[in-house]
Design a protein around this motif. Sequence first.
Motif, PDB file in Angstrom:
ATOM      1  N   PRO A  55       0.813  -1.218   0.000  1.00 16.54           N
ATOM      2  CA  PRO A  55       0.000   0.000   0.000  1.00 16.54           C
ATOM      3  C   PRO A  55       0.846   1.268   0.000  1.00 16.54           C
ATOM      4  O   PRO A  55       0.442   2.291  -0.555  1.00 16.54           O
ATOM      5  CB  PRO A  55      -0.815  -0.124   1.297  1.00 16.54           C
ATOM      6  CG  PRO A  55      -0.867  -1.579   1.560  1.00 16.54           C
ATOM      7  CD  PRO A  55       0.455  -2.113   1.094  1.00 16.54           C
ATOM      8  N   ALA A  56       2.018   1.205   0.632  1.00 19.00           N
ATOM      9  CA  ALA A  56       2.874   2.393   0.690  1.00 19.00           C
ATOM     10  C   ALA A  56       3.454   2.745  -0.671  1.00 19.00           C
ATOM     11  O   ALA A  56       3.908   3.867  -0.882  1.00 19.00           O
ATOM     12  CB  ALA A  56       4.001   2.162   1.694  1.00 19.00           C
ATOM     13  N   LEU A  57       3.436   1.794  -1.607  1.00 19.79           N
ATOM     14  CA  LEU A  57       3.965   2.043  -2.938  1.00 19.79           C
ATOM     15  C   LEU A  57       2.906   2.614  -3.874  1.00 19.79           C
ATOM     16  O   LEU A  57       3.202   2.950  -5.010  1.00 19.79           O
ATOM     17  CB  LEU A  57       4.525   0.733  -3.521  1.00 19.79           C
ATOM     18  CG  LEU A  57       5.642   0.069  -2.706  1.00 19.79           C
ATOM     19  CD1 LEU A  57       6.064  -1.229  -3.379  1.00 19.79           C
ATOM     20  CD2 LEU A  57       6.835   0.993  -2.535  1.00 19.79           C
ATOM     21  N   ARG A  58       1.677   2.695  -3.414  1.00 24.17           N
ATOM     22  CA  ARG A  58       0.611   3.215  -4.252  1.00 24.17           C
ATOM     23  C   ARG A  58       0.677   4.737  -4.323  1.00 24.17           C
ATOM     24  O   ARG A  58       1.266   5.389  -3.469  1.00 24.17           O
ATOM     25  CB  ARG A  58      -0.759   2.784  -3.703  1.00 24.17           C
ATOM     26  CG  ARG A  58      -0.984   1.293  -3.858  1.00 24.17           C
ATOM     27  CD  ARG A  58      -2.243   0.849  -3.126  1.00 24.17           C
ATOM     28  NE  ARG A  58      -2.501  -0.554  -3.433  1.00 24.17           N
ATOM     29  CZ  ARG A  58      -3.330  -0.966  -4.378  1.00 24.17           C
ATOM     30  NH1 ARG A  58      -3.992  -0.088  -5.098  1.00 24.17           N
ATOM     31  NH2 ARG A  58      -3.499  -2.246  -4.614  1.00 24.17           N
ATOM     32  N   LYS A  59       0.017   5.275  -5.340  1.00 23.25           N
ATOM     33  CA  LYS A  59       0.019   6.727  -5.532  1.00 23.25           C
ATOM     34  C   LYS A  59      -0.611   7.430  -4.339  1.00 23.25           C
ATOM     35  O   LYS A  59      -0.122   8.452  -3.861  1.00 23.25           O
ATOM     36  CB  LYS A  59      -0.745   7.071  -6.815  1.00 23.25           C
ATOM     37  CG  LYS A  59      -0.703   8.553  -7.160  1.00 23.25           C
ATOM     38  CD  LYS A  59      -1.390   8.820  -8.484  1.00 23.25           C
ATOM     39  CE  LYS A  59      -1.338  10.302  -8.833  1.00 23.25           C
ATOM     40  NZ  LYS A  59      -2.030  10.581 -10.110  1.00 23.25           N
ATOM     41  N   VAL A  60      -1.740   6.884  -3.843  1.00 24.53           N
ATOM     42  CA  VAL A  60      -2.380   7.415  -2.638  1.00 24.53           C
ATOM     43  C   VAL A  60      -2.268   6.355  -1.568  1.00 24.53           C
ATOM     44  O   VAL A  60      -2.835   5.282  -1.688  1.00 24.53           O
ATOM     45  CB  VAL A  60      -3.862   7.768  -2.895  1.00 24.53           C
ATOM     46  CG1 VAL A  60      -4.504   8.261  -1.606  1.00 24.53           C
ATOM     47  CG2 VAL A  60      -3.979   8.828  -3.982  1.00 24.53           C
ATOM     48  N   CYS A  61      -1.511   6.635  -0.531  1.00 23.29           N
ATOM     49  CA  CYS A  61      -1.212   5.650   0.504  1.00 23.29           C
ATOM     50  C   CYS A  61      -2.136   5.825   1.702  1.00 23.29           C
ATOM     51  O   CYS A  61      -2.330   6.928   2.189  1.00 23.29           O
ATOM     52  CB  CYS A  61       0.250   5.792   0.931  1.00 23.29           C
ATOM     53  SG  CYS A  61       0.675   4.761   2.341  1.00 23.29           S
ATOM     54  N   LEU A  62      -2.725   4.718   2.176  1.00 23.94           N
ATOM     55  CA  LEU A  62      -3.527   4.721   3.392  1.00 23.94           C
ATOM     56  C   LEU A  62      -2.856   3.774   4.376  1.00 23.94           C
ATOM     57  O   LEU A  62      -3.158   2.594   4.427  1.00 23.94           O
ATOM     58  CB  LEU A  62      -4.963   4.271   3.098  1.00 23.94           C
ATOM     59  CG  LEU A  62      -5.962   4.313   4.256  1.00 23.94           C
ATOM     60  CD1 LEU A  62      -6.066   5.718   4.812  1.00 23.94           C
ATOM     61  CD2 LEU A  62      -7.323   3.816   3.815  1.00 23.94           C
ATOM     62  N   PRO A  63      -1.873   4.250   5.131  1.00 23.91           N
ATOM     63  CA  PRO A  63      -1.097   3.369   6.006  1.00 23.91           C
ATOM     64  C   PRO A  63      -1.918   2.893   7.197  1.00 23.91           C
ATOM     65  O   PRO A  63      -2.912   3.525   7.582  1.00 23.91           O
ATOM     66  CB  PRO A  63       0.059   4.262   6.460  1.00 23.91           C
ATOM     67  CG  PRO A  63      -0.517   5.640   6.424  1.00 23.91           C
ATOM     68  CD  PRO A  63      -1.469   5.659   5.251  1.00 23.91           C
ATOM     69  N   PHE A  64      -1.487   1.779   7.783  1.00 28.39           N
ATOM     70  CA  PHE A  64      -2.164   1.260   8.962  1.00 28.39           C
ATOM     71  C   PHE A  64      -1.626   1.945  10.206  1.00 28.39           C
ATOM     72  O   PHE A  64      -0.465   1.784  10.571  1.00 28.39           O
ATOM     73  CB  PHE A  64      -1.969  -0.250   9.067  1.00 28.39           C
ATOM     74  CG  PHE A  64      -2.417  -0.810  10.394  1.00 28.39           C
ATOM     75  CD1 PHE A  64      -3.715  -0.590  10.850  1.00 28.39           C
ATOM     76  CD2 PHE A  64      -1.554  -1.543  11.181  1.00 28.39           C
ATOM     77  CE1 PHE A  64      -4.139  -1.086  12.073  1.00 28.39           C
ATOM     78  CE2 PHE A  64      -1.958  -2.061  12.399  1.00 28.39           C
ATOM     79  CZ  PHE A  64      -3.259  -1.839  12.848  1.00 28.39           C
ATOM     80  N   VAL A  65      -2.484   2.748  10.829  1.00 29.78           N
ATOM     81  CA  VAL A  65      -2.177   3.386  12.116  1.00 29.78           C
ATOM     82  C   VAL A  65      -3.373   3.095  13.021  1.00 29.78           C
ATOM     83  O   VAL A  65      -4.472   3.601  12.775  1.00 29.78           O
ATOM     84  CB  VAL A  65      -1.972   4.910  11.984  1.00 29.78           C
ATOM     85  CG1 VAL A  65      -1.650   5.511  13.347  1.00 29.78           C
ATOM     86  CG2 VAL A  65      -0.865   5.217  10.984  1.00 29.78           C
ATOM     87  N   PRO A  66      -3.210   2.256  14.037  1.00 32.12           N
ATOM     88  CA  PRO A  66      -4.357   1.875  14.875  1.00 32.12           C
ATOM     89  C   PRO A  66      -5.057   3.084  15.492  1.00 32.12           C
ATOM     90  O   PRO A  66      -4.413   4.047  15.899  1.00 32.12           O
ATOM     91  CB  PRO A  66      -3.717   0.998  15.959  1.00 32.12           C
ATOM     92  CG  PRO A  66      -2.434   0.522  15.368  1.00 32.12           C
ATOM     93  CD  PRO A  66      -1.957   1.630  14.475  1.00 32.12           C
ATOM     94  N   ALA A  67      -6.367   3.028  15.527  1.00 35.11           N
ATOM     95  CA  ALA A  67      -7.144   4.088  16.169  1.00 35.11           C
ATOM     96  C   ALA A  67      -6.907   4.061  17.673  1.00 35.11           C
ATOM     97  O   ALA A  67      -6.781   2.996  18.282  1.00 35.11           O
ATOM     98  CB  ALA A  67      -8.628   3.906  15.877  1.00 35.11           C
ATOM     99  N   THR A  68      -6.820   5.234  18.264  1.00 38.40           N
ATOM    100  CA  THR A  68      -6.698   5.307  19.717  1.00 38.40           C
ATOM    101  C   THR A  68      -8.061   5.002  20.342  1.00 38.40           C
ATOM    102  O   THR A  68      -9.107   5.048  19.676  1.00 38.40           O
ATOM    103  CB  THR A  68      -6.233   6.699  20.159  1.00 38.40           C
ATOM    104  OG1 THR A  68      -7.265   7.657  19.849  1.00 38.40           O
ATOM    105  CG2 THR A  68      -4.946   7.099  19.440  1.00 38.40           C
ATOM    106  N   SER A  69      -8.035   4.700  21.631  1.00 40.68           N
ATOM    107  CA  SER A  69      -9.302   4.409  22.317  1.00 40.68           C
ATOM    108  C   SER A  69     -10.210   5.633  22.301  1.00 40.68           C
ATOM    109  O   SER A  69     -11.442   5.518  22.191  1.00 40.68           O
ATOM    110  CB  SER A  69      -9.029   3.968  23.754  1.00 40.68           C
ATOM    111  OG  SER A  69      -8.301   4.957  24.466  1.00 40.68           O
TER     112      SER A  69
END
Length: 215
Positions: A55-69
Amino acid sequence: MTLEIPEEERQSGHVLPASLESASLKKNNWGLLFPGILGGALVTLYAVATPFITPALRKVCLPFVPATSKQTENVVKMLRHRRGSLVDIGSGDGRIVIAAAKEGFPAVGYELNPWLVWYSRYRAWREGVHGSTKFYVSDLWKVTFAQYSNVVIFGVPQMMPQLEKKLELELEDDARVIACRFPFPHWTPDHTTGEGIDTVWAYDMSTFRGREKRA
């Protein structure tokens, strides 16, 4: 005059002692085994890491960052008095989908990383909401969201304008879009809660389309 060479001396030039022969075989075995172990480890690492790196190699990247509580709490707050199905775009480890399911929503998550999808399914089963949750491996740009009444997105700034246009075309008037971390660039939120990275913006399509008509 011919000298007779003892049998053991004649053999010593051609046959290794048993101890040296055994050591040589062990060395050869390790020489074959180590590359095999290293190769297997690299293949495993590639299989695990590729879904995270791709996903990081895509033109628009949506990285995995866990949601906080707190972010999860704010999303649930924006869902109060709402009905209908919910979709989390880029559902990561499934925590938003699971939280929504606990509030009574039939909830779906779309995620490009198959490892996260499998983990989300396990978490939903462990939390007792697997019957009201579904997780799919899919690219968000290839999915239609018209059937959902509540849409949650943890986006990044460079993708929000394009996603804004996509949702404008697909969602019904009664739909609500909940954006986390970053707001949409052209929409005016109907409700806002939280501070800093925990800020959540809610956009009602009926309000948005009402503004369009007046304009």
